[in-house]
Design a protein around this motif. Structure first.
Motif, short mmCIF file in Angstrom:
data_model
loop_
_atom_site.label_atom_id
_atom_site.label_comp_id
_atom_site.label_asym_id
_atom_site.label_seq_id
_atom_site.Cartn_x
_atom_site.Cartn_y
_atom_site.Cartn_z
N GLU A 1 2.82 -9.94 -2.76
CA GLU A 1 4.06 -10.35 -2.08
C GLU A 1 5.15 -10.68 -3.10
OE1 GLU A 1 5.36 -10.64 0.98
OE2 GLU A 1 3.63 -9.66 1.85
N TYR B 1 10.67 -6.57 -7.02
CA TYR B 1 11.15 -5.17 -7.05
C TYR B 1 12.00 -4.80 -5.84
CZ TYR B 1 8.30 -4.39 -11.15
OH TYR B 1 7.77 -4.46 -12.42
N ARG B 2 12.31 -5.78 -5.02
CA ARG B 2 13.18 -5.58 -3.84
C ARG B 2 12.66 -4.47 -2.95
NH1 ARG B 2 19.33 -5.74 -6.08
NH2 ARG B 2 19.02 -7.10 -7.85
N PRO C 1 11.50 -2.68 0.33
CA PRO C 1 11.62 -2.84 1.78
C PRO C 1 10.24 -3.13 2.38
CG PRO C 1 12.73 -0.85 1.05
CD PRO C 1 11.96 -1.37 -0.12
N GLN D 1 7.95 -0.12 3.47
CA GLN D 1 7.48 0.68 2.34
C GLN D 1 6.40 -0.09 1.58
OE1 GLN D 1 10.41 1.98 -0.67
NE2 GLN D 1 8.77 1.73 -2.18
N ASP E 1 3.06 -0.25 3.60
CA ASP E 1 2.36 1.03 3.60
C ASP E 1 1.74 1.32 2.23
OD1 ASP E 1 3.18 1.28 6.17
OD2 ASP E 1 4.79 2.71 5.78
N THR E 2 2.52 1.11 1.16
CA THR E 2 2.00 1.38 -0.19
C THR E 2 0.84 0.45 -0.50
OG1 THR E 2 4.29 1.81 -0.82
CG2 THR E 2 2.70 1.69 -2.59
N GLU F 1 -2.28 1.43 1.25
CA GLU F 1 -2.85 2.66 0.71
C GLU F 1 -3.53 2.40 -0.64
OE1 GLU F 1 -0.43 6.00 1.17
OE2 GLU F 1 -2.04 7.34 0.56
N LEU G 1 -7.35 3.13 -1.54
CA LEU G 1 -7.72 4.05 -2.63
C LEU G 1 -8.56 3.36 -3.70
CD1 LEU G 1 -4.45 6.10 -3.22
CD2 LEU G 1 -6.68 7.02 -2.58
N LEU H 1 5.96 1.95 -7.01
CA LEU H 1 5.89 3.40 -7.17
C LEU H 1 6.71 3.89 -8.37
CD1 LEU H 1 6.18 4.36 -3.39
CD2 LEU H 1 4.10 4.24 -4.77
N TYR I 1 -2.51 9.48 -8.11
CA TYR I 1 -1.15 8.93 -8.14
C TYR I 1 -0.20 9.95 -8.76
CZ TYR I 1 2.74 5.76 -8.96
OH TYR I 1 3.98 5.18 -8.94
N LYS J 1 0.34 12.92 -6.26
CA LYS J 1 1.14 12.66 -5.05
C LYS J 1 2.55 12.18 -5.37
CE LYS J 1 -2.44 12.11 -1.67
NZ LYS J 1 -3.07 11.28 -0.66
N GLN J 2 2.71 11.40 -6.44
CA GLN J 2 4.04 10.87 -6.76
C GLN J 2 4.81 11.74 -7.73
OE1 GLN J 2 5.48 8.22 -5.39
NE2 GLN J 2 3.70 7.90 -4.13
#
Lengths: 331, 292
Positions: free
Chosen positions: A123, A129-130, A132, A135, A138-139, A142, A146, A177, A205, A208-209
């Motif tokens: 948190e 890192y501001r 949202p 996002q 979800d990250t 995941e 993983l 990310l 990573y 996908k990124q």
């Protein structure tokens, strides 16, 4: 159009002034009046580029300048001279926009809040890192899936094992990310299973990124699993920069032919290559020079009842060691 | 896996206009502070017993001062320098709260922070590390105040303080507490930054703490100090961190002195902030990141 490299390093140099003092009382008193220092060059005229989305192994013996280089690229250290650009930023200017796009993960680092559950640290990362909310959630979920962190995230960090903590550290470091990832010995001290899981995760990573990854590791399994290209440095300068296969080709002077025969005949195989070792069950390992591979393989197939045959490069550790001992790029 | 926003997502970058950017940054900083303060509260609640013993240990210092000065006042016909045992009691009981609010990240912590590699980790984050310390210790104060209340009640029952502040004094006292917190944070941070130049700085810290002890109103109310000491204290920041907040509540003090005290605090916050900024900019270039 030529694509701009994600990382560009030119003539990068970092020297430290290290205090020196002779032993004894006299020297100790003398040091009060005249402080002597010695310049230690950690990185010397380093040059390389890394393309966007590339995973590159950054290898070298202890004290080669790997970590110092990564610290400069992450903006922790100011270089003595030279330039570096990462994603178009000068790292040591430490612009927030840059810091939001990269991560440096070190195997011995603990950035999580020691007394709090992992989720609380995550948190905090969100607010730093501001990110949202959606996002972030979800990250985070995941990453937890993983890295199989589900059972760990509500435990205080101090109660996690080294491997568990490392997984949580990696997840925390990647929640924003980052587009560029500097990994300094990410699997150090971890067991084989945990090493493998982290390797798989980094590969995933990157895939996908499309993230650029620069990795240092003394575990060649990390390098072989993740990197197509390696940069080998020693005394702060590049000794080799190229594909792993090219490294083996140029520095691995021998190859191993592994042949399984229908009928084992040690006497005859001794005449092939430099040496032959019977592994049992009719399987032989034959050491040959690179120039002998075709000839010896041809003879084996013609003269022996070969059931199976493979040609192996020498272990990458041996190749790297050869690079260090030679100390320069082959002509 | 989730894909990163193309511009990597800082809200400020997507909204035009300086005001909007300022507002967005301020909002983000506010969220960071509240988040980190929340974590500090959770952390310190886990160590509530340790915190309590720490605070109880800390009240030994003002109680000794209080007993000594009360005794002197009584033997001196009931007061010394205008202080009675009751006003001394008020001074030193308020002292205990001011002292606790004044606890900030110490310069000694800097040596450890560099050695352990913690500073490297902080430098990787897109926020100045001072915000982390300010937020963490500010969050800790919530616990401190909760734990302080019964201690203050016990001291009140024992020493019978004379205290009758006005509402305005209470307001100024509240502001002055946080002003003192900020001043001390800035100056001790600046002191800690010396660690970026040299590894053994404890002696410098001790000299600073000695000056603070004598010239802040911590050891003794400044009005009881000789004139030269009061003059010296007037040009140094220490008084704004102890003497002023305490006197703002206990008095006697005029409205003009209250305003002057607040403005002086503001001045020292700015000076401290500028010193930190300058030292940080220069010191961080020297940082060798040897600890990790």
């Amino acid at each position: 159009m030529i694509e701009r490299p994600a990382v560009r390093v030119q003539s990068l140099r970092k020297a430290f002034d290290v205090p020196v003092r002779q032993p004894g009382l006299k020297a100790s008193i003398g040091a009060l009046f005249k402080r002597e220092t010695r310049e230690v060059v950690a990185v010397d005229e380093l040059n390389f580029e890394v393309g966007a989305g590339e995973v590159v192994g950054f290898l070298g013996p202890n004290g080669a300048g790997k970590t110092t280089s990564l610290k400069m690229l992450a903006g922790l250290l100011h270089p003595t001279s030279g330039t570096a650009e990462v994603l178009g930023f000068t790292p040591w200017q430490r612009q927030p926009a840059y810091l939001r796009k990269m991560a440096l993960i070190m195997g011995n680092r603990n950035q999580l809040q020691w007394d709090l559950p992992v989720l609380d640290s995550f948190e905090l990362v969100r607010s730093i890192y501001r990110l949202p909310r959606q996002q972030f959630t979800d990250t985070r979920d995941e990453m937890i899936a993983l890295l199989e962190l589900g059972a760990l995230v509500d435990k205080p960090v101090r109660n996690l094992s080294l491997g568990e903590r490392m997984k949580a550290e990696i997840a925390g470091a990647l929640l924003h990310l980052p587009a560029v990832l500097f990994l300094d010995e990410p699997t150090i001290g971890l067991d084989i299973t945990m090493q493998k899981r982290i390797r798989t995760f980094v590969a995933e990573y990157n895939r996908k990124q499309g993230a650029t990854v620069l990795l240092t590791s003394h575990y060649m399994a990390d390098v072989q699993a993740l990197c197509k290209r390696v940069i080998v440095i020693d005394h702060g300068t590049v000794l080799f920069d190229g594909g792993l296969q090219r490294l083996a080709d140029e520095f691995g002077s021998t190859k191993t032919i592994v042949a399984r025969l229908d009928v084992a005949d040690g006497e005859k195989l001794d005449t092939y290559g430099r040496s032959a070792t019977n592994r049992g069950d009719g399987t032989w390992s034959i050491q040959v020079t690179r120039s002998e591979v075709a000839e010896v393989t041809g003879r084996l197939l013609a003269e022996q009842a070969v059931v199976d045959l493979t040609i192996e490069d020498p272990p990458i550790e041996d190749v790297i060691e050869r690079v260090f001992s030679r100390g320069s790029t082959p002509a | 896996m989730i894909t990163a926003e193309p511009a990597s997502g800082p809200i400020a970058e997507t909204e035009p206009g300086r005001f909007r950017e300022f507002r967005t940054n301020a909002l983000w900083l506010w969220r960071y502070y509240t988040q980190f303060m929340r974590l500090a509260i959770i952390t310190q609640f886990q160590y509530r017993a340790a915190n309590y013993f720490y605070m109880i240990g800390m009240i030994a210092e003002p109680v000794v001062y209080l007993v000594v000065w009360s005794t002197i006042a009584r033997t001196n016909g009931g007061s010394v320098g205008g202080f009675t045992p009751g006003t001394f009691a008020a001074y030193y009981i308020v002292w205990t709260l001011v002292r606790n609010i004044n606890i900030v990240f110490t310069p000694f912590g800097w040596e450890q922070r560099i050695k352990d590699g913690e500073l490297s980790g902080l430098l990787l984050q897109p926020i100045h590390p001072i915000h982390r310390d300010l937020a963490f210790f500010a969050g800790w104060k919530v616990i401190v105040i909760i734990l302080w209340l019964p201690i203050a009640a016990a001291l009140t029952l024992i020493f019978h303080p004379s205290l009758s502040p006005t509402v305005w004094q209470c307001v100024v006292f509240f502001l002055a507490l946080w002003g003192a917190y900020l001043i001390r944070s800035m100056f001790l941070w600046a002191l800690g930054l010396i660690s970026l130049w040299t590894t053994r700085v404890s002696a410098i810290f001790q000299a600073y703490f000695m000056a603070e002890l004598l010239l802040s109103g911590r050891l003794v109310p400044l009005t009881l100090m000789p004139k030269w000491a009061r003059s010296l204290a007037g040009v140094l920041p220490f008084q704004s961190t102890f003497g002023f907040p305490i006197t703002a509540l206990t008095g006697p003090i005029t409205d003009a002195q209250l305003w002057h005290g607040l403005l002086t605090q503001l001045w020292w916050i700015v000076v401290g902030g500028l010193i930190v900024k300058l030292m940080w900019r220069r010191g961080i270039r020297r940082f060798a990141s040897v600890g990790g």
